[in-house]
Motif scaffolding. Structure first.
Motif, PDB file in Angstrom:
ATOM      1  N   UNK A  83       0.834  -1.197   0.000  1.00 50.04           N
ATOM      2  CA  UNK A  83       0.000   0.000   0.000  1.00 50.04           C
ATOM      3  C   UNK A  83       0.871   1.250   0.000  1.00 50.04           C
ATOM      4  N   UNK A  84       1.941   1.209   0.795  1.00 54.49           N
ATOM      5  CA  UNK A  84       2.864   2.353   0.831  1.00 54.49           C
ATOM      6  C   UNK A  84       3.544   2.505  -0.536  1.00 54.49           C
ATOM      7  N   UNK A 112       3.214  -5.682 -11.429  1.00 54.04           N
ATOM      8  CA  UNK A 112       1.787  -5.570 -11.139  1.00 54.04           C
ATOM      9  C   UNK A 112       1.467  -4.238 -10.454  1.00 54.04           C
ATOM     10  N   UNK A 113       2.299  -3.836  -9.499  1.00 51.85           N
ATOM     11  CA  UNK A 113       2.043  -2.585  -8.796  1.00 51.85           C
ATOM     12  C   UNK A 113       2.204  -1.372  -9.715  1.00 51.85           C
ATOM     13  N   UNK A 149      -4.835  -8.798  -6.174  1.00 51.06           N
ATOM     14  CA  UNK A 149      -3.770  -8.885  -5.172  1.00 51.06           C
ATOM     15  C   UNK A 149      -2.557  -9.647  -5.676  1.00 51.06           C
ATOM     16  N   UNK A 150      -2.689 -10.307  -6.805  1.00 54.33           N
ATOM     17  CA  UNK A 150      -1.597 -11.128  -7.317  1.00 54.33           C
ATOM     18  C   UNK A 150      -0.760 -10.406  -8.328  1.00 54.33           C
ATOM     19  N   UNK A 151       0.042 -11.058  -9.119  1.00 56.91           N
ATOM     20  CA  UNK A 151       0.375 -12.475  -8.955  1.00 56.91           C
ATOM     21  C   UNK A 151       1.315 -12.690  -7.764  1.00 56.91           C
ATOM     22  N   UNK A 152       1.101 -13.825  -7.126  1.00 59.52           N
ATOM     23  CA  UNK A 152       1.987 -14.161  -6.021  1.00 59.52           C
ATOM     24  C   UNK A 152       1.922 -13.140  -4.888  1.00 59.52           C
ATOM     25  N   UNK A 153       0.720 -12.558  -4.642  1.00 58.71           N
ATOM     26  CA  UNK A 153       0.533 -11.562  -3.590  1.00 58.71           C
ATOM     27  C   UNK A 153       1.331 -10.277  -3.800  1.00 58.71           C
ATOM     28  N   UNK A 181      -0.970  -7.334  -3.210  1.00 58.59           N
ATOM     29  CA  UNK A 181      -1.931  -7.447  -2.103  1.00 58.59           C
ATOM     30  C   UNK A 181      -1.871  -6.180  -1.255  1.00 58.59           C
ATOM     31  N   UNK A 182      -2.986  -5.451  -1.160  1.00 56.09           N
ATOM     32  CA  UNK A 182      -3.030  -4.239  -0.344  1.00 56.09           C
ATOM     33  C   UNK A 182      -3.906  -4.464   0.881  1.00 56.09           C
ATOM     34  N   UNK A 183      -3.943  -3.485   1.770  1.00 54.31           N
ATOM     35  CA  UNK A 183      -4.577  -3.700   3.065  1.00 54.31           C
ATOM     36  C   UNK A 183      -6.063  -4.046   2.925  1.00 54.31           C
TER      37      UNK A 183
END
Lengths: 319, 271
Positions: free
Chosen positions: A99-100, A182-183, A264-268, A271-273
């Motif tokens: 998230x940060x 991904x991000x 939230x993927x791939x592979x987490x 994944x955010x809060x």
């Protein structure tokens, strides 16, 4: 005179009442009860929903967070265990970090882009209001649509972005299929969607800067860059402050685009809060932990916002 | 003389930027009428065999009309309720003083700061105990009041002079009539802003309907769309057709109400 607002109704002369703002307006018969009933009748339609669908759930979320609970069976009291577990849980730590990461990538991008367009539109450019409307269009579009369209644009094998990159000899990355990209894909789509919002806020701020300041600076021999850094940016600081506070509040709650673009993927990797809260509740049946995480997030946002409000004296200029 | 190239540079920046803003929408439209898009690595910038087959398939596989209606009815109801509840409360906070009013108003404002995510679990439980899971009422109820709406309309009502109220009081009008016949008509621009915000928020809302609605035919547009991409992983023409359909009503509303939206947003930043 000063207590008139709560004194006996009906005895006010019009001349006195007119000086008050907002002025109380009272009727003659059984006035107090009638007045109170009117107030109640006007307030209840909004007060009841806010009570039952915001305040009560807020409190019960805290209660749930002190229990172990799978939404169906009986609750089991565990005190602060949920909180303790979350703080040391690598999955939750990862979600906070992602998230940060999102905010650190998103905020500079959306702010500098929004500022550049706001500055450009603050001139006597042709078709200004139409252009402003175009830039604002993604803001009113649903996140799900934006996420789907961007998933398609950023499709690693058949998307047009990688095709365009290929034309200039760059092998495009795997975007939402690659843990490293991904991000950035989510950040890109988010900045694109929110740019118009930031632009409108900053443009309103720019239009409030008095023209004389620029004239005086030009007479003193200040060039365009000097004027930007010595006049525009300092005078714009209240709008900038608003954008930053709001972006952080919304940024920590980022969810829709993550859910629809990567889940939230791939592979987490993305994944955010809030995605974590959703998964804990509806995939793993850990409502207690999910509520604890919600409260941690809420408190975290509250503290961050308070720090900014405190710190604004140092850099925000209110004329 | 030096001003000239800078103006050109500005124009280029703005136009290129606008193209970047519009292109994804256009691309979604082009893809939606290109059957088989997503199968070849070279995108067709101009579709070779344009066809509406993706839309036909969408209509066939999903109760699409029903889903659009669901979203529309929920958005209209949410808007009507928010306008009613917010304007009534705003009138009290602007025109009817009582002891503790500021405290009550502060509580209203505080509810604006609670993120939906914190409420999701207990709200779900609440709806479950009320038997409202998988019902439209369950989707609707949490959104019928809006603290933001109260705040927005109170600001507008405070800027309406009270002279007219006074005159009406002398003529024997009560609060109901002053509210309905004097104050409301005078805050029409703010009501328009709230209408647009409430409608768009409901039309675009995702998390809550996702949680509460289960039956496919009851889903709202964003939820159904999010489900589409799981079903048709490579059929991008269908996914994009769904996106286009969901953008169109929003776009129509936006074109006519742009002024109020942008004014509303610009205004929030100045306070």
């Amino acid at each position: 005179m000063t207590t008139v607002g709560n004194s006996k109704p009906g005895i006010l002369s019009v001349t006195n009442a007119r000086k008050l703002n907002p002025a109380p307006i009272r009727r003659k018969a059984a006035p107090r009860l009638r007045y109170a009933l009117t107030v109640g009748l006007f307030l209840l339609p909004s007060a009841l929903p806010l009570l039952f669908f915001t305040i009560v759930p807020m409190v019960s979320a805290f209660w749930i967070s002190l229990n172990q609970w799978n939404l169906v069976g009986p609750m089991k009291w565990v005190g602060l265990d949920n909180y303790a577990r979350l703080v040391t849980d690598p999955g939750t730590q990862g979600a906070f970090l992602h998230t940060v990461y999102y905010i650190v990538g998103y905020l500079p991008l959306v702010y500098s882009g929004g500022l550049a367009i706001a500055l450009a539109l603050n001139t006597r450019i042709k078709g200004r209001s139409m252009l402003r409307g175009l830039y604002f269009l993604p803001v009113v579009t649903s996140w799900i649509v934006v996420a789907l369209v961007w998933r398609w644009l950023l499709n690693p094998s058949t998307g047009i972005v990688n095709w365009l990159l290929g034309l200039i000899g760059i092998a495009g990355p795997g975007w939402w299929t690659d843990p490293a990209w991904s991000m950035p894909a989510i950040i890109l789509a988010s900045a694109w969607k929110d740019l118009g919002f930031v632009m409108v806020i900053l443009l309103a701020g720019l239009q409030a800067i008095p023209e004389e300041l620029y004239e005086a600076a030009t007479v003193d021999g200040a060039g365009p860059w000097r004027r930007l850094f010595s006049i525009t940016l300092p005078m714009l600081s209240p709008s900038t402050f608003f954008v930053i506070v709001l972006s952080l509040i919304n940024g920590f709650q980022v969810f829709d685009q993550v859910y629809a673009m990567t889940g939230g993927g791939p592979n987490n990797s993305s994944q955010v809060v809030v995605q974590q809260i959703y998964d804990l509740t509806f995939r793993y049946g850990k409502a207690g932990e999910a509520s604890a995480l919600s409260w941690l997030l809420f408190l975290f946002i509250l503290v961050i916002t308070l720090i900014q409000v405190r710190g604004q004296k140092k850099w925000v200029n209110y004329a | 003389m030096r001003k000239f190239p800078r103006l050109i540079a500005l124009n280029i920046l703005v136009v290129v930027g606008a193209a970047v803003m519009v292109f994804p929408f256009l691309w979604a439209l082009v893809t939606s009428i290109s059957p088989g898009a997503g199968l070849s690595a070279t995108p067709q910038l101009v579709p070779e065999n344009p066809s509406l087959s993706a839309y036909a398939e969408l209509l066939q596989r999903l109760p699409f009309v029903q889903i659009v209606l669901n979203s529309l009815i929920l958005a209209v109801l949410t808007t009507v309720f928010q306008l009613a509840t917010s304007s009534l409360a705003a009138y009290v906070f602007s025109r009817m003083p009582f002891k503790g009013r500021n405290a009550v108003f502060a509580v209203y404002l505080a509810t604006m700061m609670v993120p939906l995510q914190v409420l999701v679990v207990p709200l779900f439980v609440e709806m479950k105990s009320l038997g409202l899971i998988n019902t439209y009422l369950g989707v609707l109820l949490p959104g019928i009041a809006s603290a933001f709406g109260v705040f927005l309309l109170r600001q507008a009502m405070n800027s309406v002079p009270t002279d007219l109220d006074q005159a009406a009081t002398l003529d024997g009008a009560g609060h109901f009539r002053i509210f309905g016949l004097i104050v409301l008509p005078l805050v029409r621009p703010a009501l328009a802003t709230l209408t647009v915000f409430a409608f768009l928020n409901s039309w675009n809302s995702f998390l809550w309907p996702l949680i509460i609605l289960r039956t496919p035919g009851m889903k709202t547009l964003p939820v159904a769309l999010a489900g589409l991409q799981g079903q048709y992983t490579t059929q991008w023409d269908i996914v994009m057709a769904g996106s286009v359909v969901s953008v169109l009503p929003m776009l129509a509303l936006y074109i006519f109400t742009q002024k109020y939206i942008i004014q509303g947003v610009a205004g929030t930043g100045l306070k």
